[in-house]
Write an enzyme that holds these catalytic residues in place. Structure first.
Site, mmCIF file in Angstrom:
data_model
loop_
_atom_site.group_PDB
_atom_site.id
_atom_site.type_symbol
_atom_site.label_atom_id
_atom_site.label_comp_id
_atom_site.label_asym_id
_atom_site.label_seq_id
_atom_site.Cartn_x
_atom_site.Cartn_y
_atom_site.Cartn_z
ATOM 1 N N GLY A 13 0.816 -1.226 0.000
ATOM 2 C CA GLY A 13 0.000 0.000 0.000
ATOM 3 C C GLY A 13 0.839 1.262 0.000
ATOM 4 N N VAL A 64 -3.175 -7.129 -1.728
ATOM 5 C CA VAL A 64 -2.686 -7.977 -0.633
ATOM 6 C C VAL A 64 -3.706 -9.054 -0.256
ATOM 7 C CG1 VAL A 64 -1.122 -6.245 0.353
ATOM 8 C CG2 VAL A 64 -3.509 -6.335 1.134
ATOM 9 N N ASN A 90 1.456 -2.355 5.429
ATOM 10 C CA ASN A 90 0.870 -1.020 5.587
ATOM 11 C C ASN A 90 -0.491 -0.869 4.916
ATOM 12 O OD1 ASN A 90 1.074 2.142 5.762
ATOM 13 N ND2 ASN A 90 0.815 1.685 3.586
ATOM 14 N N SER A 142 -3.177 0.434 14.600
ATOM 15 C CA SER A 142 -3.813 1.726 14.889
ATOM 16 C C SER A 142 -4.147 1.777 16.374
ATOM 17 C CB SER A 142 -5.106 1.855 14.076
ATOM 18 O OG SER A 142 -5.901 2.913 14.590
ATOM 19 N N TYR A 155 -12.909 -1.870 11.346
ATOM 20 C CA TYR A 155 -11.523 -1.382 11.305
ATOM 21 C C TYR A 155 -10.792 -1.690 12.616
ATOM 22 C CZ TYR A 155 -7.688 2.002 10.596
ATOM 23 O OH TYR A 155 -6.455 2.596 10.453
ATOM 24 N N ALA A 157 -11.467 -3.973 14.833
ATOM 25 C CA ALA A 157 -11.263 -5.422 14.974
ATOM 26 C C ALA A 157 -10.093 -5.887 14.103
ATOM 27 C CB ALA A 157 -12.537 -6.173 14.585
ATOM 28 N N LYS A 159 -7.512 -4.113 13.190
ATOM 29 C CA LYS A 159 -6.236 -3.602 13.712
ATOM 30 C C LYS A 159 -5.869 -4.275 15.042
ATOM 31 C CE LYS A 159 -5.265 -0.716 10.385
ATOM 32 N NZ LYS A 159 -4.100 -0.950 9.512
ATOM 33 N N ILE A 188 -3.288 10.732 12.180
ATOM 34 C CA ILE A 188 -2.216 11.125 11.266
ATOM 35 C C ILE A 188 -2.838 11.835 10.053
ATOM 36 C CG2 ILE A 188 -0.234 10.302 9.904
ATOM 37 C CD1 ILE A 188 0.015 9.595 12.905
HETATM 38 P P1 NAP Z 1 -4.088 5.716 2.395
HETATM 39 O O1 NAP Z 1 -3.558 7.084 2.132
HETATM 40 O O2 NAP Z 1 -5.485 5.398 1.991
HETATM 41 O O3 NAP Z 1 -3.069 4.651 1.797
HETATM 42 C C1 NAP Z 1 -3.346 3.277 1.786
HETATM 43 C C2 NAP Z 1 -2.815 2.697 0.491
HETATM 44 O O4 NAP Z 1 -3.118 1.286 0.464
HETATM 45 C C3 NAP Z 1 -3.472 3.316 -0.749
HETATM 46 O O5 NAP Z 1 -2.508 3.625 -1.712
HETATM 47 C C4 NAP Z 1 -4.419 2.224 -1.196
HETATM 48 O O6 NAP Z 1 -4.708 2.252 -2.588
HETATM 49 C C5 NAP Z 1 -3.626 0.993 -0.832
HETATM 50 N N1 NAP Z 1 -4.455 -0.209 -0.807
HETATM 51 C C6 NAP Z 1 -5.793 -0.316 -0.542
HETATM 52 N N2 NAP Z 1 -6.198 -1.565 -0.675
HETATM 53 C C7 NAP Z 1 -5.108 -2.309 -1.036
HETATM 54 C C8 NAP Z 1 -4.908 -3.677 -1.329
HETATM 55 N N3 NAP Z 1 -5.914 -4.563 -1.272
HETATM 56 N N4 NAP Z 1 -3.664 -4.094 -1.680
HETATM 57 C C9 NAP Z 1 -2.634 -3.221 -1.757
HETATM 58 N N5 NAP Z 1 -2.776 -1.894 -1.492
HETATM 59 C C10 NAP Z 1 -3.999 -1.441 -1.132
HETATM 60 O O7 NAP Z 1 -4.019 5.417 3.972
HETATM 61 P P2 NAP Z 1 -2.927 5.873 5.046
HETATM 62 O O8 NAP Z 1 -3.566 6.875 5.920
HETATM 63 O O9 NAP Z 1 -1.636 6.170 4.405
HETATM 64 O O10 NAP Z 1 -2.856 4.525 5.898
HETATM 65 C C11 NAP Z 1 -1.762 3.620 5.810
HETATM 66 C C12 NAP Z 1 -1.887 2.617 6.947
HETATM 67 O O11 NAP Z 1 -1.833 3.327 8.194
HETATM 68 C C13 NAP Z 1 -3.216 1.860 6.951
HETATM 69 O O12 NAP Z 1 -3.009 0.528 7.335
HETATM 70 C C14 NAP Z 1 -4.019 2.595 7.995
HETATM 71 O O13 NAP Z 1 -5.011 1.769 8.553
HETATM 72 C C15 NAP Z 1 -2.943 2.955 8.978
HETATM 73 N N6 NAP Z 1 -3.292 4.055 9.888
HETATM 74 C C16 NAP Z 1 -3.558 5.288 9.393
HETATM 75 C C17 NAP Z 1 -3.889 6.297 10.292
HETATM 76 C C18 NAP Z 1 -4.195 7.705 9.843
HETATM 77 O O14 NAP Z 1 -4.560 8.529 10.692
HETATM 78 N N7 NAP Z 1 -4.068 8.035 8.562
HETATM 79 C C19 NAP Z 1 -3.949 6.048 11.668
HETATM 80 C C20 NAP Z 1 -3.676 4.763 12.110
HETATM 81 C C21 NAP Z 1 -3.336 3.779 11.210
HETATM 82 P P3 NAP Z 1 -6.028 3.079 -3.064
HETATM 83 O O15 NAP Z 1 -5.705 4.523 -2.805
HETATM 84 O O16 NAP Z 1 -6.159 2.760 -4.495
HETATM 85 O O17 NAP Z 1 -7.160 2.574 -2.205
#
Ligand code: NAP
Length: 247
Positions: A13, A64, A90, A142, A155, A157, A159, A188
């Site tokens: 990701g 994934v 990720n 998370s 979500y 569950a 994480k 974030i």
């Molecule tokens: P994001 O900007 O949406 O990035 C996630 C990436 O994963 C996107 O490029 C998405 O592609 C890709 N993706 C989605 N489904 C996929 C799949 N089946 N196989 C491969 N790639 C896939 O999210 P982010 O905020 O950077 O989050 C990254 C990680 O941090 C996640 O696991 C999230 O749960 C965790 N997290 C984020 C926060 C926050 O506040 N942002 C807080 C806690 C944890 P598409 O754009 O095409 O969907």
């Protein structure tokens, strides 16, 4: 200084958001990078940026959730670089809503990508790591995986499950010198949080002792340490990156 020279890191990701920043950070420490994403354009953009910095970068477009995509990602990594030292699970999504209206599809999709995806990637990546008797796996969980959250049953569950998967992975592969840790980011600033209402954002911010949202760089800094040889005596842990939200 954390030195990853010659090592190979797969970040799922990483075609945008936190994953792309982690990829750049590990590259700056010397690693060669495999960008995985379902978003081919995003993955190619991140790869082009890294190549401009002189970083050897492979793009693996695929989900994934699909074992054949994941196995192909690991195979192309080994064919290209001959090693796989670091896996960062990720890739993740949200499909939030009140539990009484949450559909099975919303539940299944989030669990599939956030939890089963990490299992499939770990299962595939540990094979070369076991042979090399070296590996670093970092799972992006998370804070809601620790404390739960209303309207995020699926979500949180997924994480929370990821933290348990982290501990099981750590125990199962410790004898092969493979460590597995999780990080639990709080609020974030990324595309995932930009969609939240002002009210929800203000609610989160009012509870953060360091009084600011986190950045993707805040997450990448901790991941870089856990992915490094220097973190060799740390395994099975979950480290919050949340400005003190949960203590
Ligand atoms: P994001 O900007 O949406 O990035 C996630 C990436 O994963 C996107 O490029 C998405 O592609 C890709 N993706 C989605 N489904 C996929 C799949 N089946 N196989 C491969 N790639 C896939 O999210 P982010 O905020 O950077 O989050 C990254 C990680 O941090 C996640 O696991 C999230 O749960 C965790 N997290 C984020 C926060 C926050 O506040 N942002 C807080 C806690 C944890 P598409 O754009 O095409 O969907």
């Amino acid at each position: 200084m954390l030195d990853l020279t010659g090592q190979v890191a797969v970040i799922t990701g990483s075609g945008g958001g936190i994953g792309a920043v982690i990829a750049r950070r590990l590259a700056c420490q010397g690693a060669q990078i495999v960008i995985n994403d379902v978003n081919a354009d995003g993955a190619e953009r991140v790869a082009a940026d890294l190549r401009e910095l002189g970083v050897q970068t492979l793009v693996s477009v695929g989900s994934v959730t699909r074992a054949d995509d994941v196995d192909a990602m690991v195979k192309s990594t080994m064919d290209t670089f001959g090693r796989l030292d670091i896996l960062v699970n990720n890739a993740g999504i949200t499909r939030d809503g009140p539990m009484i209206r949450m559909t099975e599809e919303q539940w299944d999709l989030v669990l599939d990508i956030n939890l089963k995806g990490a299992f499939l990637c770990t299962r595939a990546a540990v094979r070369p790591m076991m042979k090399a008797e070296y590996g670093r796996i970092v799972n992006i969980s998370s804070v809601v995986g620790v404390g739960g959250n209303k309207f995020q049953a699926n979500y949180s569950a997924s994480k929370g499950g990821l933290i348990a998967l982290t501990k099981s992975t750590a125990q199962e592969f410790a004898s092969r010198n493979i460590t597995c840790n999780a990080v639990a980011p709080g609020f974030i600033e990324t595309a995932m949080t930009h969609v939240l209402s002002e009210e929800v954002r203000a609610g989160w911010l009012s509870r953060i002792p360091l009084a600011r949202p986190g950045t993707a760089e805040d997450v990448a800094n901790v991941v870089a340490f856990l992915a490094s040889p220097e973190a060799g005596y740390v395994t099975g842990q979950c480290l919050n990156i949340d400005g003190g939200l949960i203590m």
